[in-house]
Write an enzyme that holds these catalytic residues in place. Sequence first.
Site, PDB file in Angstrom:
ATOM      1  N   LYS A 121       0.837  -1.202   0.000  1.00 56.12           N
ATOM      2  CA  LYS A 121       0.000   0.000   0.000  1.00 56.12           C
ATOM      3  C   LYS A 121       0.873   1.253   0.000  1.00 56.12           C
ATOM      4  CE  LYS A 121      -3.925  -1.860   2.661  1.00 56.12           C
ATOM      5  NZ  LYS A 121      -4.962  -1.634   1.652  1.00 56.12           N
ATOM      6  N   ARG A 164     -10.328 -11.575   2.057  1.00 51.48           N
ATOM      7  CA  ARG A 164     -11.191 -12.639   1.523  1.00 51.48           C
ATOM      8  C   ARG A 164     -10.485 -13.989   1.590  1.00 51.48           C
ATOM      9  NH1 ARG A 164     -11.505  -9.366  -3.987  1.00 51.48           N
ATOM     10  NH2 ARG A 164     -11.171  -7.749  -2.427  1.00 51.48           N
TER      11      ARG A 164
END
Length: 482
Positions: free
Chosen positions: A259, A333
């Site tokens: 990120k 996920r």
Amino acid sequence: MDIQFVAADAAIPAKTAVARIVFEGDVHEGAVGEAVSASRFTGGKGQTLDILAPQGLGAARLVLVGAGKRDAFDLIGAEHAAATGYNAVKASGLETLRVEVSGGADLAAHAALGVRLASYRFDKYRTKEKAEKKPSIAKTLVATVDPDAALAAFPDLAALADAISFTRDLVSEPPNVLYPAEFASRVKALESLGLEVEILGEAEMMKLGMGSLLAVGQGSIRESQLVIARWNGAADKTAQPVAFVGKGVCFDTGGISIKPADGMEDMKWDMGGAGTVAGVMHVLAARKAKVNAVGILGLVENMPDGNAYRPGDVLTSMSGQTIEVVNTDAEGRLVLADALWYCQDRFKPKFMVDLATLTGAIIISLGNDYAGCFSNNDELAGNLLDAAKSEDEGLWRMPMPDAYNKQIDSMIADMKNTGGRPGGSITAALFLKRYVNDVPWAHLDIASTAWKKPSSVPTIPDGAVGYGIRLLNRMVRDKYEG
Ligand code: BES
Ligand code: MN
Ligand code: ZN
């Protein structure tokens, strides 16, 4: 915060601030009336009028707190008004707050809850805060016509406030302190409330075949953990449980798909879903809910490292389905895929609700006051939305069109772990759906609501919210107990 319920005519102790909840159209007499006429205070929702040394009242300070129209005054209104009163005087130097609330015992009990929630503060790492900046109110007296009835209504609400504080602490903790094993041991400590807590480490998860969850944590020196917390409060201890599953990424750097630096510190609260699941289990146990419930927390740290998983890797999940990783930042996920599968496989629950700070896209879709609700079952979704409305937690149903599934097709495996930018929250939900069989399931994407800064709600101080505990506790109470 010490909370007491007192009679409306009880004497006012020294060093007390009085917060009087009033309504539009109320007539104020004497000195208070003069203060009101000298101001623009009308009793509208959220308004306050601060009167120092009010004549003849015996209080150091009187805050009128507007609660809007008397007819529309409800439990949430009482929480907000009392919290607004508390916020107005919390650092005044006074030590006692007296909240005056007219109406029934439930309103008084919820006023107390409002003060409990508003007075939450995470200050364990401040060593140099000046005394005059610190909150001074340590005791709250809720003045009401029937203090005994209010006190009797309060324990379940106190349990809720305790659970929310517990979750806010978890979410606020810095990532060097709250890594997976530390998180797990804080949940283990809830055994004192009667929960049963199991903790699986990497070796055990390896045996179960949790290649998806384990891949996320493999670049971290902190061991991944799966926590299974159980509350068996139903008369029949073998009755099918309800189940909650939480994403607990204790820090999300993005991994190799790293990120940007700006705002990365926010990713300490990427364990907010697991935090809420822990809070739900806390409140169910603390109020001895007549239900069997399971909470599963997938706890990992997503780090870049020589041993980290890579874009291009193919993982085999516990379900047997394979996943081509195309972005290591779509890690939540992967954690949930194995946690959900494990949950339904082992517990055959009545329903599963997962909570996850899953996608930035849900913030784009809904802003900061609504979480997204994705579900394969209209009844469960309806129950969640109803409970959310009653508890004043924003929740909005999102679609899961089958057609979007093609975005997560992979050329070499059963699926890819991201479907690109369009509909990012939806393709994430469709990914999770592949790890759910016939069981009613809902996924709450709480990336939008787990953290609030600045907060616009008087019962939520800036920072960790504890989102979802109220609505899930409510849904269980209203629909699944007894
Ligand atoms: N933890 C983030 C989502 C998030 C973003 C939570 C902002 C809270 C605030 C999640 O793991 C993530 O990185 N999602 C990616 C998915 C993308 C790579 C498909 C995102 O939302 O950008
Ligand atoms: Mn991520
Ligand atoms: Zn994440």
